[in-house]
Design a protein around this motif. Structure first.
Motif, PDB file in Angstrom:
ATOM      1  N   TRP A 171       0.837  -1.189   0.000  1.00 23.84           N
ATOM      2  CA  TRP A 171       0.000   0.000   0.000  1.00 23.84           C
ATOM      3  C   TRP A 171       0.877   1.245   0.000  1.00 23.84           C
ATOM      4  CZ3 TRP A 171      -5.519   0.126   0.675  1.00 23.84           C
ATOM      5  CH2 TRP A 171      -6.109  -1.142   0.701  1.00 23.84           C
ATOM      6  N   PHE A 172       0.361   2.301  -0.593  1.00 23.17           N
ATOM      7  CA  PHE A 172       1.149   3.520  -0.753  1.00 23.17           C
ATOM      8  C   PHE A 172       1.210   4.340   0.536  1.00 23.17           C
ATOM      9  CE2 PHE A 172       0.189   2.066  -4.924  1.00 23.17           C
ATOM     10  CZ  PHE A 172       1.256   2.442  -5.716  1.00 23.17           C
ATOM     11  N   ASN A 173       0.188   4.245   1.381  1.00 25.73           N
ATOM     12  CA  ASN A 173       0.256   5.006   2.626  1.00 25.73           C
ATOM     13  C   ASN A 173       1.289   4.417   3.581  1.00 25.73           C
ATOM     14  OD1 ASN A 173      -1.424   2.734   3.163  1.00 25.73           O
ATOM     15  ND2 ASN A 173      -2.422   3.794   4.852  1.00 25.73           N
ATOM     16  N   THR A 174       1.380   3.092   3.646  1.00 25.66           N
ATOM     17  CA  THR A 174       2.399   2.501   4.517  1.00 25.66           C
ATOM     18  C   THR A 174       3.798   2.701   3.932  1.00 25.66           C
ATOM     19  OG1 THR A 174       1.943   0.326   3.522  1.00 25.66           O
ATOM     20  CG2 THR A 174       0.852   0.834   5.603  1.00 25.66           C
ATOM     21  N   ALA A 175       3.898   2.723   2.601  1.00 28.33           N
ATOM     22  CA  ALA A 175       5.193   3.045   1.990  1.00 28.33           C
ATOM     23  C   ALA A 175       5.618   4.458   2.379  1.00 28.33           C
ATOM     24  CB  ALA A 175       5.109   2.901   0.471  1.00 28.33           C
ATOM     25  N   TRP A 176       4.670   5.396   2.346  1.00 24.87           N
ATOM     26  CA  TRP A 176       4.979   6.776   2.741  1.00 24.87           C
ATOM     27  C   TRP A 176       5.438   6.832   4.199  1.00 24.87           C
ATOM     28  CZ3 TRP A 176       3.297  10.321   6.356  1.00 24.87           C
ATOM     29  CH2 TRP A 176       3.626  11.667   6.128  1.00 24.87           C
ATOM     30  N   LEU A 177       4.752   6.109   5.075  1.00 29.18           N
ATOM     31  CA  LEU A 177       5.146   6.085   6.482  1.00 29.18           C
ATOM     32  C   LEU A 177       6.559   5.541   6.648  1.00 29.18           C
ATOM     33  CD1 LEU A 177       1.839   4.774   8.110  1.00 29.18           C
ATOM     34  CD2 LEU A 177       2.765   7.096   8.272  1.00 29.18           C
TER      35      LEU A 177
ATOM     36  N   ALA B 205      18.450   7.254   6.927  1.00 26.33           N
ATOM     37  CA  ALA B 205      18.628   6.427   5.733  1.00 26.33           C
ATOM     38  C   ALA B 205      17.912   7.081   4.554  1.00 26.33           C
ATOM     39  CB  ALA B 205      18.102   5.021   5.975  1.00 26.33           C
ATOM     40  N   ALA B 206      18.294   8.335   4.257  1.00 25.90           N
ATOM     41  CA  ALA B 206      17.589   9.119   3.249  1.00 25.90           C
ATOM     42  C   ALA B 206      17.676   8.484   1.863  1.00 25.90           C
ATOM     43  CB  ALA B 206      18.146  10.542   3.209  1.00 25.90           C
ATOM     44  N   ALA B 207      18.792   7.858   1.528  1.00 29.17           N
ATOM     45  CA  ALA B 207      18.924   7.247   0.203  1.00 29.17           C
ATOM     46  C   ALA B 207      17.927   6.117   0.026  1.00 29.17           C
ATOM     47  CB  ALA B 207      20.357   6.732   0.004  1.00 29.17           C
ATOM     48  N   ASP B 208      17.739   5.304   1.062  1.00 23.17           N
ATOM     49  CA  ASP B 208      16.750   4.234   0.983  1.00 23.17           C
ATOM     50  C   ASP B 208      15.339   4.814   0.889  1.00 23.17           C
ATOM     51  OD1 ASP B 208      18.571   2.068   1.171  1.00 23.17           O
ATOM     52  OD2 ASP B 208      18.736   2.412   3.324  1.00 23.17           O
ATOM     53  N   GLY B 209      15.106   5.902   1.627  1.00 22.38           N
ATOM     54  CA  GLY B 209      13.818   6.564   1.546  1.00 22.38           C
ATOM     55  C   GLY B 209      13.537   7.099   0.158  1.00 22.38           C
ATOM     56  N   GLN B 210      14.544   7.680  -0.475  1.00 23.18           N
ATOM     57  CA  GLN B 210      14.373   8.207  -1.826  1.00 23.18           C
ATOM     58  C   GLN B 210      14.108   7.087  -2.828  1.00 23.18           C
ATOM     59  OE1 GLN B 210      17.885  10.521  -2.601  1.00 23.18           O
ATOM     60  NE2 GLN B 210      17.289  12.167  -1.195  1.00 23.18           N
ATOM     61  N   ALA B 211      14.767   5.943  -2.645  1.00 27.40           N
ATOM     62  CA  ALA B 211      14.535   4.808  -3.548  1.00 27.40           C
ATOM     63  C   ALA B 211      13.106   4.293  -3.414  1.00 27.40           C
ATOM     64  CB  ALA B 211      15.538   3.694  -3.253  1.00 27.40           C
ATOM     65  N   LEU B 212      12.609   4.215  -2.175  1.00 29.12           N
ATOM     66  CA  LEU B 212      11.239   3.766  -1.958  1.00 29.12           C
ATOM     67  C   LEU B 212      10.253   4.786  -2.528  1.00 29.12           C
ATOM     68  CD1 LEU B 212       9.314   1.692  -0.777  1.00 29.12           C
ATOM     69  CD2 LEU B 212       9.615   2.757   1.468  1.00 29.12           C
ATOM     70  N   ALA B 213      10.538   6.070  -2.367  1.00 23.35           N
ATOM     71  CA  ALA B 213       9.680   7.112  -2.924  1.00 23.35           C
ATOM     72  C   ALA B 213       9.649   7.039  -4.449  1.00 23.35           C
ATOM     73  CB  ALA B 213      10.159   8.483  -2.466  1.00 23.35           C
TER      74      ALA B 213
ATOM     75  N   THR C 164      -3.063   7.507  -2.704  1.00 26.28           N
ATOM     76  CA  THR C 164      -1.949   7.129  -3.569  1.00 26.28           C
ATOM     77  C   THR C 164      -1.439   8.346  -4.328  1.00 26.28           C
ATOM     78  OG1 THR C 164      -2.825   4.887  -3.806  1.00 26.28           O
ATOM     79  CG2 THR C 164      -1.247   5.624  -5.467  1.00 26.28           C
ATOM     80  N   ALA C 165      -2.375   9.127  -4.869  1.00 27.79           N
ATOM     81  CA  ALA C 165      -2.002  10.335  -5.597  1.00 27.79           C
ATOM     82  C   ALA C 165      -1.376  11.370  -4.658  1.00 27.79           C
ATOM     83  CB  ALA C 165      -3.231  10.914  -6.289  1.00 27.79           C
ATOM     84  N   ALA C 166      -2.012  11.594  -3.510  1.00 30.11           N
ATOM     85  CA  ALA C 166      -1.562  12.644  -2.600  1.00 30.11           C
ATOM     86  C   ALA C 166      -0.167  12.376  -2.058  1.00 30.11           C
ATOM     87  CB  ALA C 166      -2.556  12.788  -1.449  1.00 30.11           C
ATOM     88  N   LEU C 167       0.082  11.147  -1.636  1.00 32.49           N
ATOM     89  CA  LEU C 167       1.363  10.838  -0.995  1.00 32.49           C
ATOM     90  C   LEU C 167       2.480  10.709  -2.022  1.00 32.49           C
ATOM     91  CD1 LEU C 167       0.040   8.394   1.737  1.00 32.49           C
ATOM     92  CD2 LEU C 167       0.629  10.820   1.979  1.00 32.49           C
ATOM     93  N   SER C 168       2.154  10.235  -3.214  1.00 37.78           N
ATOM     94  CA  SER C 168       3.157  10.224  -4.288  1.00 37.78           C
ATOM     95  C   SER C 168       3.543  11.651  -4.650  1.00 37.78           C
ATOM     96  CB  SER C 168       2.604   9.491  -5.517  1.00 37.78           C
ATOM     97  OG  SER C 168       2.310   8.140  -5.220  1.00 37.78           O
ATOM     98  N   LEU C 169       2.535  12.529  -4.740  1.00 39.54           N
ATOM     99  CA  LEU C 169       2.798  13.942  -5.028  1.00 39.54           C
ATOM    100  C   LEU C 169       3.650  14.565  -3.932  1.00 39.54           C
ATOM    101  CD1 LEU C 169       2.241  16.582  -6.620  1.00 39.54           C
ATOM    102  CD2 LEU C 169       0.152  16.819  -5.263  1.00 39.54           C
TER     103      LEU C 169
END
Length: 428
Positions: free
Chosen positions: A357-363, A373-381, A413-418
Motif C-alpha cells: 500500500w502507498f500510505n504505509t510506503a509513505w510512512l 537512511a535518506a537514500a533508501d527513503g528516496q529509492a522507496l519514494a 496514492t495520488a496525494a502521498l506520491s505527489l
C-alpha cells in the motif's frame, strides 16, 4: 521530480474533490474517510494549502461530543456503500454531530497532517486561524483515546473493530474474530465487489463478523464498555501514529503559544514505552495483542514496522534489519508488503494480507528519513511514483510484480506520491 506523475496526481485530487473534502475514490468509496483525509491533506498542501485546511476542517466539523473523529462522514446524497448512514443511524446516538457518520474511528494521524499543512503556508494558516481551530479538536480526539480506549493495564489504545485499524483484513484479526461468538445473521451487502474482484477483498464470512461487531457497537450507542465491544485489539501502527501525532501536537501548542492541557511529549514517550509490551523477540517485530484474551497475534505485518517512525523507539535496529531482510524485502520487492513475504498466510492480491500500500510506503519513507537512511527513503519514494503513475494510482499493488489491485484513481496514492515528489525536488 517526475512532472508527469505530479500532474496526473494533481488531476486525481481535483477529480475526487467534493467541495469541502476529497473522497478516497469516486466509485468504491463515495464518502469522507478519516485517516484518508489526513493523508490526502498532506498532498493537497502542495496544490492548495487552503484546500488542505478545508479537508481537515471538514472532518473536524463532524467530531462527536466525546472527542472521537469518526471513521466515515457520509454524503447524504449517496446510499451505495455498505454499511452506510442507514446502518449507523448516528442521529439516534447521543453526542453524535449534526451530520451522518459512522461510530467507529481510524488511526490518529490527524495532528501530524495538521502540522504539515500549517507548515506549507504558515502565513495563510495564521490568517485563517487554522491551528487555533484545529488544536482543541485534536486535543479532544487524543483525550478520547486516552480516557475511552486506553487500557490501564497496558497503556495502549485498543481498536474495537478491524476497520478502525485502517488495515481491515490483516492476519492480526483472524483469532480475535474467531473468538467473537455472534453472527450478523442477515444478507451481507457487498457493493465493494462491483469495483474489485472477490479474490482481492475480505470474504463473506469475515464481513459477517465485521457487521455483527459494528451492529453490536451501534446498538450500545457506540459506548466503549466491554459489553459493547466483543472485539478489542491493541495494534502497533494505531498506537505508533498516536505517539507520532502527540509530538506534532507539542509543536502546534508551541506555535500557538499555549500551555498544553497535558504534556504532549511526555504522552508520546508513555505510548512508545507501552509499545514495548508488543515486542515479539522471536519474530523480531511489534505484534498486536487481543485485549480480551491477552494473546499476542504472532504475525509479521507492516503494522509492526510503523513504530520505526518514533525517534528512539526500542528495538529500532532489529526492526530496521527485518525491514531489509527477506520477510519484507526493502529494495527487493516493488514496495514493502503488508504481510510477511515468507508466511504461509501471505497472499499477494488479497486486501492487507500481502499487497503493498502507498500510505504505509509513505510512512516507511518517513521512518527511513528519521533513521538517517535518506537514500533508501528516496529509492522507496521513486518506486511509489513509478508504480502510481504507471497504474493510474491504484489502491494497492502486488509487492513482487507491481500489478495493480483494488480501485484506481485512489486519492491517498495520488496525494502521498505527489508529496514525496515535491519534497524530493525541494530537498526536504
Amino acid at each position: 521530480m517526475n512532472d508527469t506523475v505530479s500532474s496526473a496526481a494533481t488531476a486525481v485530487l481535483v477529480q475526487n474533490w467534493r467541495g469541502r473534502h476529497t473522497v478516497p475514490a469516486g466509485g468504491l468509496y463515495p464518502h469522507q474517510w478519516s485517516w484518508d483525509s489526513a493523508f490526502i491533506a498532506i498532498g493537497l498542501r502542495h496544490i492548495s494549502p487552503r484546500r488542505a485546511q478545508q479537508e481537515l476542517d471538514s472532518l473536524f466539523s463532524a467530531q462527536w461530543d466525546d472527542g472521537r473523529l469518526p471513521q466515515i462522514v457520509f454524503d447524504p446524497a449517496r446510499d451505495d456503500y455498505s454499511p452506510g448512514a442507514a446502518f449507523w443511524r448516528s442521529d439516534r446516538i447521543p453526542g453524535s454531530p449534526g451530520v451522518p457518520t459512522a461510530g467507529l474511528v481510524q488511526p490518529p494521524n490527524h495532528a501530524w497532517a495538521t502540522l504539515l499543512v500549517h507548515q506549507a503556508d504558515p502565513v495563510e494558516s495564521r490568517r485563517r486561524r487554522f491551528l487555533e481551530r484545529a488544536y482543541p479538536r485534536l486535543v479532544a480526539w487524543h483525550q478520547y483515546l486516552y480516557t475511552r480506549r486506553r487500557s490501564l493495564a497496558s497503556g495502549l489504545a485498543a481498536v474495537v473493530h478491524p476497520w478502525e485499524s485502517g488495515m481491515d483484513n490483516s492476519p492480526y484479526w483472524d483469532a480475535p474474530l474467531e473468538n467473537v461468538a455472534g453472527s450478523f445473521g442477515q444478507d451481507i451487502p457487498r457493493p465493494d465487489l462491483e469495483h474489485a474482484d472477490a479474490t482481492e477483498r475480505p470474504s463473506n464470512r469475515e464481513y459477517d463478523k465485521y457487521l455483527y461487531i459494528a451492529a453490536t457497537y451501534r446498538d450500545a450507542n457506540c459506548d466503549d464498555s466491554d459489553a459493547a465491544c466483543p472485539f478489542r485489539v491493541e495494534d502497533p501502527a494505531f498506537n505508533a501514529l498516536w505517539a507520532r501525532s502527540e509530538l506534532a501536537l507539542s509543536v502546534i501548542a508551541d506555535e500557538l503559544g499555549r500551555v498544553p492541557v497535558y504534556d504532549h511529549q511526555e504522552r508520546s514517550k508513555e505510548i512508545a514505552l507501552a509499545l514495548e509490551t508488543l515486542w515479539d523477540e522471536n519474530l523480531g517485530i511489534y505484534v498486536a495483542r487481543d485485549g480480551i484474551t491477552g494473546d499476542t497475534q504472532k504475525y509479521r505485518t507492516v503494522s509492526g514496522l510503523v513504530p520505526l517512525l518514533l525517534p528512539g523507539i526500542g528495538h529500532g535496529d532489529e526492526l530496521d534489519a527485518l525491514l531489509r531482510g527477506p520477510h519484507f524485502g526493502l529494495g527487493e520487492s516493488r514496495l514493502v508488503p503488508s504481510h510477511d513475504l515468507l508466511a504461509p498466510t501471505f497472499d499477494a492480491s488479497r486486501y492487507w494480507r500481502g499487497p503493498s500500500w502507498f500510505n504505509t510506503a509513505w510512512l516507511l519513507v518517513e521512518a527511513l528519513n528519521t533513521r538517517g537512511a535518506a537514500a533508501d527513503g528516496q529509492a522507496l519514494a521513486a518506486s511509489m511514483a513509478e508504480l502510481a503513475g504507471r497504474n493510474d494510482f491504484p489502491e494497492y499493488v502486488d509487492p513482487h510484480t507491481g500489478e495493480p489491485h483494488g480501485t484506481r484513481l485512489f486519492s491517498w496514492t495520488a496525494a502521498l506520491s505527489l508529496d514525496l515528489q515535491v519534497r524530493q525536488i525541494e530537498g526536504k
